[in-house]
Design an enzyme around this catalytic site. Structure first.
Site, PDB file in Angstrom:
ATOM      1  N   GLY A  29       0.790  -1.228   0.000  1.00 40.91           N
ATOM      2  CA  GLY A  29       0.000   0.000   0.000  1.00 40.91           C
ATOM      3  C   GLY A  29       0.816   1.270   0.000  1.00 40.91           C
ATOM      4  CB  CYS A 239     -24.842  -9.936 -20.474  1.00 42.13           C
ATOM      5  SG  CYS A 239     -23.889  -9.782 -22.016  1.00 42.13           S
ATOM      6  CB  CYS A 242     -23.172 -14.101 -22.348  1.00 42.20           C
ATOM      7  SG  CYS A 242     -22.901 -13.184 -20.813  1.00 42.20           S
ATOM      8  CB  CYS A 262     -20.204  -9.087 -19.852  1.00 45.56           C
ATOM      9  SG  CYS A 262     -21.363 -10.355 -19.359  1.00 45.56           S
ATOM     10  CB  CYS A 268     -19.106 -11.541 -22.461  1.00 45.16           C
ATOM     11  SG  CYS A 268     -20.761 -11.290 -23.127  1.00 45.16           S
TER      12      CYS A 268
END
Lengths: 276, 278, 237
Positions: A29, A239, A242, A262, A268
């Site tokens: 971080g 979607c 798909c 997607c 997808c």
């Protein structure tokens, strides 16, 4: 002059970048300064991620490059073409087959594994810039875990809008120590940073910073104890290609209205191919 | 004693071994004749007990604001120590403020000690709303629940007479007096034990001034904290304080009960100061 | 210091008290305030200070209250808890504690903040003692009514009142939650005869509550009505 250097960056520069990466992994971080070489693309267009990828790749790697989840967008394609032109590594669009995935602003829907590295392109590596423009002051604040001003931002958004207004680049706390900018991934992807199996590396070329989230690191979004962290939801949406539900969608505005697909094109494609 | 100031000096400049001896009120100067350094505070000793209100008066350049900055550790002393006694989760401690690291100092400033500046821009963050400024202190003091933060923000906004429906507005939309009241709420939002006020009403309208002083007095009575008020205005000192310290050329020339300083001043400079009240 | 048996009734003992003022801005001249002051005040007694004006009567009260710094002498205060404090040499923090717990002063002039109402001024000492605000306000209202303050003035600042009204507010503030020792500097100077009698009545009831008082009254008649002892202050040369 025919003998090209593998992966474009000379070995001394790679050493410097790898050292920065190692340090970043050692201090999860924390943003590590690095020299940020000239790349054959403009700074601010993914040069940080590119330098990490080029310094990390070996001949045996399989590369995947996505731009907001899509393997086929201009940024992803040109980036991938450049990398293969200087390395000859294999490429793939299938998340599960890649050993290194360079990404702009998304985390793939398919869960990552310990054998994978996810490289983020980062425009603004310093999470405190919005509340404290002075870089010296930012350092002192990080060193002393002094994040009061970020909390005030969160307080103000909650007071005025009921929740944080931050839709992407949501501040996260790494290992309970440093507050970090996760790059402009949507809030939807934030929980995926937590305890992820893959090594996640972040490169900001213009701002000359590298940072990292090692595998299985605690990553928590900044939030009040009595407020839930809410990410984007798409109730009732599937979607159109798909049929998937419960994933992050792209909204496509056409003359006949809004269409949803997607955001992760590989995900997808797998669905369409009937692999799920 | 909540605060013990021991032999504290502040020298600006190179300084020399004779600076302190050659300056101060006894010599009528604050600039060292040998090395030209400015001795802003010269061997000041002072003790302040809990819940008392101490005034520090003196003309510009007398060292009174520098003394306050030393207590808040915005500056470090050139010599001497400032001890602050307070209760912490692990018991009562007497800390030398000069030896604190940033993090310890943050804890002290976030939970035990607050400063109110003449210039509200130093005390308020103009990028945050009025409520955000107040919330900053509450959050810094450790509160991590939004509802609790919000409730306290609204309570303080009522206390300082800022309409709660305006609390999410930004400081520049408020008047000078309101801004100063927001600064006071911010300073007190962490329930500090020591409140430092540097010329808190200078530059405000007389009527606004009086309202601010009243507010400080009411909050002092309700919340109970120690105050140190620096002002060149004896009216402010008379209004607010129990005890008064008179400074000149970096040294304390006289200290005593405020009414005694005003009605029976002993030192020539204090007599001059008191006789100059309009 | 422990209290002697015969001192059980004593509240304040002043010995060899003197005060002078050095005026630095007038060439450092020394102005004498008073000297060789010695008296004792018993609990539930009223000691009147008398003497020509300029003799330093007010200055003595201010010195006991420590608004003036004494030049020499002792002022032993016999506290209710049995401790004995020399007001002449104790620390400022000690003085502030005595002002909170033991001594109050009523001057001819009301010294209060602007914008605070009469009721709030009168009720403040009770609230400081921990009385709930509404109860304190009720008691203050009763007392102000007794002293002849009209109800429509209760919620105004006393600074807008007449001299006599201000003085009554001042007295109300001193007697509503009386300290064991009260110093009164001409508390009835601008009052009408009826109000004077009411004030005297209040002071008499204080005596019954074992409050010691030291007061200055120019009016000999009033002085004789209330005082148990008289101490003559002679003009310092």
């Amino acid at each position: 002059m025919n003998k090209r250097i593998f992966a474009f960056i000379d070995e001394d520069a790679k050493k410097e970048i790898r050292r920065a990466i190692l340090k970043a992994v050692a201090i999860p971080g924390y943003t590590i300064p690095f020299a940020s070489r000239e790349m054959p693309i403009t700074r601010g267009w993914g040069t940080g991620g590119l330098q990490i990828t080029l310094s990390t790749l070996v001949e045996a790697d399989t590369l995947k490059v996505i731009d907001q989840g899509c393997d086929g967008s201009v940024n992803a394609v040109t980036m991938r073409n450049f990398i293969t032109s200087v390395t000859d590594v294999a490429t793939t669009t299938i998340t599960g087959e890649a050993s290194i995935i360079q990404t702009r602003h998304r985390i793939p829907e398919t869960p990552l594994t310990e054998d994978q590295i996810l490289v983020f392109q980062v425009p603004y590596p310093e999470v405190l810039t919005t509340v404290e423009p002075d870089t010296a002051a930012q350092k002192v604040m990080h060193a002393n875990h002094d994040y009061g001003k970020m909390w005030v931002l969160l307080y103000e958004d909650t007071a005025q809008f009921g929740d944080s207004r931050i839709s992407h680049r949501y501040p996260v706390e790494i290992n309970g120590v440093y507050l970090m900018d996760p790059s402009p991934i949507p809030k939807y992807d934030i929980p995926r940073l937590h305890n992820n199996s893959a090594l996640m590396l972040f490169g900001a070329g213009r701002e000359k910073r590298i940072y990292a989230i090692p595998p299985y690191t605690s990553v928590q979004p900044l939030k009040f104890e009595d407020r839930e962290f809410s990410r984007e939801t798409f109730p009732g949406i599937r979607c159109e290609r798909c049929g998937a539900a419960g994933v992050f969608f792209d909204q496509v505005y056409l003359d006949d209205g809004i269409h949803y697909y997607c955001s992760d094109t590989d995900f997808c494609d797998r669905n369409v191919a009937g692999e799920r | 004693m909540m605060l013990e100031i021991e032999d504290v000096s502040k020298v600006y400049g190179t300084g020399c071994s004779d600076c302190l001896e050659l300056t101060g009120n006894r010599h009528g100067r604050a600039i060292c004749p040998r090395c030209r350094s400015v001795v802003a505070v010269n061997r000041v000793n002072l003790q302040v007990g809990a819940n008392l209100v101490l005034g520090v008066v003196g003309e510009s350049g007398s060292g009174k604001s520098t003394l306050l900055k030393l207590i808040y550790r915005e500056l470090k002393t050139s010599a001497g120590s400032i001890y602050f006694q307070a209760d912490f989760p692990d018991g009562r401690k007497r800390l030398n403020l000069m030896e604190l690291a940033y993090r310890e100092l943050s804890i002290i400033r976030n939970t035990h000690m607050s400063m109110i500046y003449q210039d509200v821009r130093r005390g308020l963050n103009f990028l945050f709303s009025a409520g955000g400024n107040i919330a900053e202190k509450i959050i810094a003091a450790g509160e991590r629940k939004y509802d609790a933060v919000r409730e306290q923000v609204l309570q303080f906004s009522e206390k300082i007479d800022i309409p709660t429906e305006r609390v999410d507005e930004y400081p520049e939309t408020f008047s000078g007096g309101q801004q100063q009241r927001i600064q006071i709420a911010k300073a007190l939002a962490s329930s500090p034990r020591l409140l430092l006020l540097d010329e808190p009403t200078t530059g405000l309208d007389v009527s606004v001034q009086a309202r601010i002083l009243d507010l400080v007095k009411v909050l002092h009575r309700e919340m109970g904290f120690t105050m140190i008020v620096v002002s060149h205005d004896l009216g402010v000192i008379k209004h607010l304080t129990d005890l008064t310290v008179v400074m000149k050329n970096g040294s304390i020339v006289e200290q005593g009960l405020t009414d005694q300083i005003l009605e029976d001043p002993q030192h020539a400079y204090t007599q001059l100061l008191v006789s100059s009240i309009l | 210091m422990q209290r002697q048996e015969q001192d059980r009734e004593l509240k304040l003992e002043v010995e060899g008290l003197q005060k002078s003022f050095r005026l630095h801005n007038r060439g450092g001249i020394q102005v004498s305030g008073f000297r060789d002051i010695a008296f004792k005040v018993k609990k539930h007694h009223f000691l009147a200070l008398c003497g020509p004006s300029g003799a330093g009567k007010s200055s003595i009260l201010k010195t006991i209250y420590r608004t003036y710094l004494p030049g020499a002498g002792q002022m032993h205060l016999y506290r209710e808890d049995g401790d004995i404090i020399d007001l002449a040499c104790c620390s400022e923090a000690e003085v502030l504690r005595q002002r909170r717990e033991e001594i109050s002063i009523v001057t001819q002039f009301l010294k209060i903040l602007p914008r605070v109402t009469a009721l709030e001024v009168a009720a403040a000492p009770l609230i400081e003692k921990g009385r709930p605000a509404n109860q304190a306000h009720r008691e203050a209202a009763d007392l102000l009514s007794f002293l002849g303050i009209r109800r429509n003035l209760f919620n105004l600042s006393p600074l807008t009142f007449s001299g006599g009204e201000q003085q009554r507010i001042n007295i109300a503030r001193a007697v509503i939650a009386p300290r064991p020792l009260i110093l009164l500097d001409e508390p009835t100077a601008s009052l009408d005869p009826e109000s004077v009698q009411k004030v005297l009545f209040l002071l008499q009831t204080l005596k019954k509550r074992h409050i010691a008082m030291i007061g200055i009254f120019h009016d000999r008649n009033i002085r004789e009505q209330i005082s148990d002892d008289v101490y003559e202050v002679r003009a310092a040369s």
